[in-house]
Design a protein around this motif. Sequence first.
Motif, PDB file in Angstrom:
ATOM      1  N   ARG A 191       2.876   1.821  -7.722  1.00  0.00           N
ATOM      2  CA  ARG A 191       1.616   2.413  -7.294  1.00  0.00           C
ATOM      3  C   ARG A 191       0.455   1.546  -7.699  1.00  0.00           C
ATOM      4  NH1 ARG A 191       0.235   8.772  -7.802  1.00  0.00           N
ATOM      5  NH2 ARG A 191      -1.621   8.702  -6.476  1.00  0.00           N
ATOM      6  N   LEU A 192      -0.411   1.264  -6.694  1.00  0.00           N
ATOM      7  CA  LEU A 192      -1.579   0.445  -6.985  1.00  0.00           C
ATOM      8  C   LEU A 192      -2.738   1.345  -7.370  1.00  0.00           C
ATOM      9  CD1 LEU A 192      -1.460  -1.984  -3.935  1.00  0.00           C
ATOM     10  CD2 LEU A 192      -0.555  -2.359  -6.209  1.00  0.00           C
TER      11      LEU A 192
ATOM     12  N   GLU B 178      -6.305  -2.588   1.765  1.00  0.00           N
ATOM     13  CA  GLU B 178      -6.733  -2.019   3.052  1.00  0.00           C
ATOM     14  C   GLU B 178      -7.561  -3.035   3.848  1.00  0.00           C
ATOM     15  OE1 GLU B 178      -5.853   0.678   4.611  1.00  0.00           O
ATOM     16  OE2 GLU B 178      -7.303   0.471   6.241  1.00  0.00           O
TER      17      GLU B 178
ATOM     18  N   LYS C 128      -6.896   2.301  -7.366  1.00  0.00           N
ATOM     19  CA  LYS C 128      -7.815   2.506  -6.243  1.00  0.00           C
ATOM     20  C   LYS C 128      -8.419   1.199  -5.775  1.00  0.00           C
ATOM     21  CE  LYS C 128     -11.640   5.446  -4.854  1.00  0.00           C
ATOM     22  NZ  LYS C 128     -11.222   5.630  -3.475  1.00  0.00           N
TER      23      LYS C 128
ATOM     24  N   ARG D 209       0.808  -1.232   0.000  1.00  0.00           N
ATOM     25  CA  ARG D 209       0.000   0.000   0.000  1.00  0.00           C
ATOM     26  C   ARG D 209       0.827   1.261   0.000  1.00  0.00           C
ATOM     27  NH1 ARG D 209      -2.186   1.634   5.677  1.00  0.00           N
ATOM     28  NH2 ARG D 209      -0.529   0.861   7.034  1.00  0.00           N
ATOM     29  N   PHE D 210       2.047   1.153   0.502  1.00  0.00           N
ATOM     30  CA  PHE D 210       2.845   2.366   0.503  1.00  0.00           C
ATOM     31  C   PHE D 210       3.594   2.573  -0.802  1.00  0.00           C
ATOM     32  CE2 PHE D 210       1.562   3.788   4.360  1.00  0.00           C
ATOM     33  CZ  PHE D 210       1.886   3.008   5.455  1.00  0.00           C
ATOM     34  N   GLY D 211       3.306   1.726  -1.751  1.00  0.00           N
ATOM     35  CA  GLY D 211       3.799   2.002  -3.084  1.00  0.00           C
ATOM     36  C   GLY D 211       5.215   1.511  -3.377  1.00  0.00           C
ATOM     37  N   ASP D 212       5.765   0.718  -2.477  1.00  0.00           N
ATOM     38  CA  ASP D 212       7.136   0.284  -2.706  1.00  0.00           C
ATOM     39  C   ASP D 212       7.246  -0.723  -3.830  1.00  0.00           C
ATOM     40  OD1 ASP D 212       7.056   0.567   0.681  1.00  0.00           O
ATOM     41  OD2 ASP D 212       8.620   1.628  -0.463  1.00  0.00           O
TER      42      ASP D 212
ATOM     43  N   LEU E  35      -5.913  -0.790  -3.945  1.00  0.00           N
ATOM     44  CA  LEU E  35      -5.625  -0.199  -2.640  1.00  0.00           C
ATOM     45  C   LEU E  35      -6.714  -0.553  -1.629  1.00  0.00           C
ATOM     46  CD1 LEU E  35      -4.270   3.341  -3.527  1.00  0.00           C
ATOM     47  CD2 LEU E  35      -3.059   1.555  -2.270  1.00  0.00           C
ATOM     48  N   GLU E  36      -7.945  -0.545  -2.122  1.00  0.00           N
ATOM     49  CA  GLU E  36      -9.048  -0.863  -1.203  1.00  0.00           C
ATOM     50  C   GLU E  36      -8.956  -2.305  -0.717  1.00  0.00           C
ATOM     51  OE1 GLU E  36     -12.776   0.259  -2.881  1.00  0.00           O
ATOM     52  OE2 GLU E  36     -12.261   2.390  -2.880  1.00  0.00           O
TER      53      GLU E  36
END
Lengths: 831, 146
Positions: free
Chosen positions: A614-615, A624, A617, A608-611, A620-621
């Motif tokens: 970048r995901l 989460e 939306k 989620r922190f993009g390492d 990301l959900e």
Amino acid sequence: MSEAVLAVLSFACFAYVYREYRRRKAAGLLSSAFGFLALSAAFAAWFGLETANFSGTGAAVGLIYRLFLLVIVLAPFLLVDGLQRAMGGNWIRLKTAGLLGLGLVVASLVEIFTDFDDVDFSNGLLVFHQAWWSDLLISLGWLALLGVGLYAVWHHRRVSGLRSLALIVVGYLAATLAFAIIAFNVSHPAPALFLALFAMSLIVTLCLLVVAGNHPDPAVVQNPYHLIRRSLSLKTAVLQALLFWLLYLAGMVVIVVYFVQFDLASKEGLTRQTTVRLTECVHDSQERLLDQVRVFALNPRELPAEYDGSGRLPDNLSDLISISGSRLVRIVDSQGRVVYSNFGASELGQSLFGWPAVRGALSGIPSASLEEDVGYGRPVIMAAASVALDDESQGALVISRDVDECYQLADAFGGRADGYGLIDRLGDPVSAVGSSLSAEALSTISAIDEYDAAAVRRTSSGGLLAVSSVTDSAGQVSGYVYAFLSPATVRASAVGLAAVIILMAVVALVLMTLALIATLAVILKPIRELREAAAAVEKGDYSRVVEYDRPDEMGDLAGTFNQMRSKIGRQTKRLERHIQEQNDFMVNTAHEMRTPLNVFSWTVDLLRFGDTGRLNKAQLELVEQLRQTTQRLFGLVSNMSDAAKVSSGEFAVEVKPFRLVDVLEEVAGTQSVQLREKDIELDWRQPISELPPALGDAQRTYQIALNLISNAVKYTDQHGKIKLRVKAVSRRSPDGPKGRYLQVTIQDNGMGIPQDQQDQVFNRFFRARNAVSSDTQGAGLGLFLVKKLVERQGGAVWFESTEGAGSLFGFTVPAVDVRDKSSRKSESEKS
Amino acid sequence: MTEKQANKEKDVRQTVLVVEDEPALSDIYATALRNGGFRVEQAYDGVEGLDKALHLRPKAILLDLLMPIKDGFDTLHDLKSHNDTSEIPVIILSNLGQDFERRRGEDLGASCFITKTELQPTRLGELIESVLAGKGCHLPPLPKTK
């Protein structure tokens, strides 16, 4: 006899109380000790005087009597004073009454010393004589004493524990002394009996008081009768002793009644015998005298018609009559006038015509009767027969004999009357031997219609009275003979017997109680051992064996107990091992689970922190959701681990002051979003005044509060309400022990807990069925952990719940005592 | 100078990230802030908010608390635990208002906690400037108009 017992008992009390005084140095004990000493001295003196058959002047005895009464009123005053000092409390009324009584007695003593010669001692309770008001004062004095006793007994219901018992002691004391005074004055067995009863009760209660006062157990000090209730041997001993005493008393009463009947019958017999002997003697004497005068009728001689003044019998009489002792000889003329009397010239010319015997003789019939001889001054038995006088008229010869001879005969044959005597035809006493008849006895006699020698009557005061009539030779009643026993004599043997019985009863009772207690202690020893072994088992020591292997019921019980103990021991060890294994398993599992969970957590963070790039939306959900689920798993694992550790005891809980309100605020904060989402109102009002700091582990308390409050949120529906309160309380739980605590209550109006499941609420893994079915999440460990944590900190947790209406959960945390210096120090260290 | 750099230099306005799930409210805040001279980015839940914060590095974040999927407190916690975003001041703007809610916000590291009812959206710009200037959350009182 009872005085000796009381003297000994009082002295024993004195010795014991004095020893206590030496040990404890309490002023109250000293006055009590001297009270007992005074009592002991008084009773010993009384006993000594009675035994030595003291008889002095009326004044001396009166003085002693009053001194004794002074002690009787002084001693309880000292005792009451001592008790009051020991017990505390303001017994102003008792003391005033006691002082009053004391004052009265002292006043009467003073009065005696000023009026010494006027004092006259009389036997009796309320004595009124010359110095009557001194006795009135004394009587008022011991009435005040009685008043003290009654007041104490009435008052004792208002107080509790030792004071109540102390007041009962005062009551018994007053009663004992009152009956002592009565027994002193009245020779009736009843007061002596009550005296013994009250003395016994007094001793028992005093013993209870002393033992209970020193008892380490506060429940016993609170209510001393607990001492008896708690001891099997004491209970049994007291019951048995009471039973024995009652039976003994009943038996003795029966025996005494029989004895008294028997004694009475024998006394009646003796009284009757005396009367009979007297009557027989009189009649016999009459007969013999009659015989003598008949001789004259058969051998007529001429007797001188004039007295020659020499006092000698005429010659032609002396060979026919022997005059000895109290024989009187008279010769009367045809008119009954004395022409000769060996009593003296003073009788010459007097008419004896009034005597029926003389009249009978003059009319030619030899007669005899019992008459009061006015000239002689005493009653005589007389016989008369007509004789020829030398002046060719007919006269009569009268020979008389003193009735005393019959009295002596009655005495010689063992007559046992207190008094006997004669009564004339008209009912007036004529002569008597021994005690005189009382007015009451006299009235009894005059009330009798028929005089039957076989009947013995009781006078109203308890004496025995036998009366029989004496007839003259013509068959007319010439007088009455009576014999009586005074009431005191009648009762004497009964009183003596009663005293002996009472003494024996007291001694037997004491000995028997002691013997019973000793025996029961021995018999019940295995019960004590059993009790101790059971207590040890309860504490977890399964190795304690009851060593009693005799083949009786106790032995069976001991054997069964031992078997049970070892079985329970084995079971418990097995169970403990199981639990330990379970705990270890849980701890291990939790530990094992942390690693993969950590992996989840890091992976999620990386995503989620993009390492990893970048995901979008949607991704990301999802990530989460994963993250939140992982957090929940972490929570579960943590709970599991905590639950296992707290069960096995390896759970560190620190004890430091902290601010409970801060902890609660934090917890409320974590729930704020859920509360808003479900539109639940959290009614959280901070207390107005600052609460004392809580003493415990802030972190654990946070856990507790979080568990309870999140439960409330979880199980309350939309638009519900939760009320959170904290306050200082003085008990660990609503009905728990006292102490300083802070209490937190969480009240919700959610689904509640079903009634039949409420006792399992704090069990491990428990979830109420309505919680399971409502799809709320939880492993069931929460409340189990809460309870353990709360109790580890020294508090308590409880709840009230109604299915469908809501629940109230409460828990307490120990609060810092503001007087506690050590905690204040750590506070200042903290700041 | 690359095109990107030139583009960046051109735009010297500071960026504020508005995280608010109500689109209407979000637009109101965005408008007010743009009027105040800020560039505004909008996110409509915590997940989006965190992501945008990480990549856009705004100068300040306006954060609502009640949002679906990931609420404001959770987002705040994550913001403060990541190096790239921990220094960004966060202003919580919420219709929660109880003491324990404010306290949580403070504990988690918010710079301000303001209830929506307290604030006029028109003053949002002043508020952000005050926070960025290090003067805290206090808005100077409005001059009295007569």
